[in-house]
Design a protein around this motif. Sequence first.
Motif, short mmCIF file in Angstrom:
data_model
loop_
_atom_site.label_atom_id
_atom_site.label_comp_id
_atom_site.label_asym_id
_atom_site.label_seq_id
_atom_site.Cartn_x
_atom_site.Cartn_y
_atom_site.Cartn_z
N GLN A 255 0.86 -1.18 0.00
CA GLN A 255 0.00 0.00 0.00
C GLN A 255 0.90 1.23 0.00
N TRP A 256 0.39 2.31 -0.57
CA TRP A 256 1.15 3.56 -0.56
C TRP A 256 1.17 4.13 0.85
N HIS A 257 2.32 4.62 1.25
CA HIS A 257 2.44 5.30 2.55
C HIS A 257 1.86 6.70 2.42
N ILE A 258 0.92 7.03 3.29
CA ILE A 258 0.32 8.37 3.31
C ILE A 258 0.79 9.08 4.58
N PRO A 259 1.53 10.20 4.45
CA PRO A 259 1.95 10.94 5.65
C PRO A 259 0.74 11.41 6.45
N LYS A 260 0.76 11.17 7.77
CA LYS A 260 -0.37 11.54 8.62
C LYS A 260 0.09 12.34 9.82
N THR A 261 -0.84 13.08 10.40
CA THR A 261 -0.57 13.90 11.58
C THR A 261 -1.54 13.51 12.69
N VAL A 262 -1.04 13.48 13.92
CA VAL A 262 -1.89 13.19 15.08
C VAL A 262 -2.35 14.50 15.71
N LEU A 263 -3.65 14.59 15.97
CA LEU A 263 -4.24 15.76 16.62
C LEU A 263 -4.88 15.33 17.93
N CYS A 264 -4.83 16.21 18.94
CA CYS A 264 -5.50 15.95 20.21
C CYS A 264 -6.61 16.98 20.39
N LEU A 265 -7.80 16.48 20.66
CA LEU A 265 -8.99 17.33 20.70
C LEU A 265 -9.69 17.21 22.05
#
Length: 201
Positions: A124-134
């Motif tokens: 699978q293609w690697h998709i850059p992701k970001t973690v957010l805290c809500l």
Amino acid sequence: MPTFKNLLKTHRYQEDIKKSTFIGICFPIDSLATFEQCLSRHGDSRATHNCWAYRLGQQYRFHDDGEPSGTAGQPMLAAIDGAGFDAVGALVIRYYGGIKLGTGGLARAYGGVIAKNLQSAPFQWHIPKTVLCLQVPFAHGQNVHALCQQFEGEVLQEIFHSQGADMQVRVPKDHMTDFKSALQNSSKGQISFLNKSSHCG
């Protein structure tokens, strides 16, 4: 944008070249320890050679295991990079069949077995992701789940308290601006973004 391919599971490819058998095994890794475990699990001490290579971000190594220098591990690493993979280890087990291949033939054999392995390997293609805290009031918890689904994200953690919930979500970087806007619009500004280091589990 996708930047590289991730191997989904261990994949094998075998080829006989001038009476030598070459077995190429590629496997996903997330650390040097994982690579060493996989190498130990798949290697064959009875084989003539167990040559290997890995790519893990900026880290890489390769080993010729008794083959002439530069004829095995390095072509294997080049095959990994040429196929666009990262976080992958590769092992080629060779059973010598009595006919010498020469340095060029060896390099083509070792590199070729890994190249052909990765051509048919599941990825699978690697998709850059970001973690957010809500910080999410009770009334808007379901909105966050729905928006994560809409923007190809996921809820990693949900801790409930008297005001609602602290939620940790992971969203593709490309969608981050739109995701934040949608959160604010759906909650009329009632969802707060927390400082990751101090509040995010």
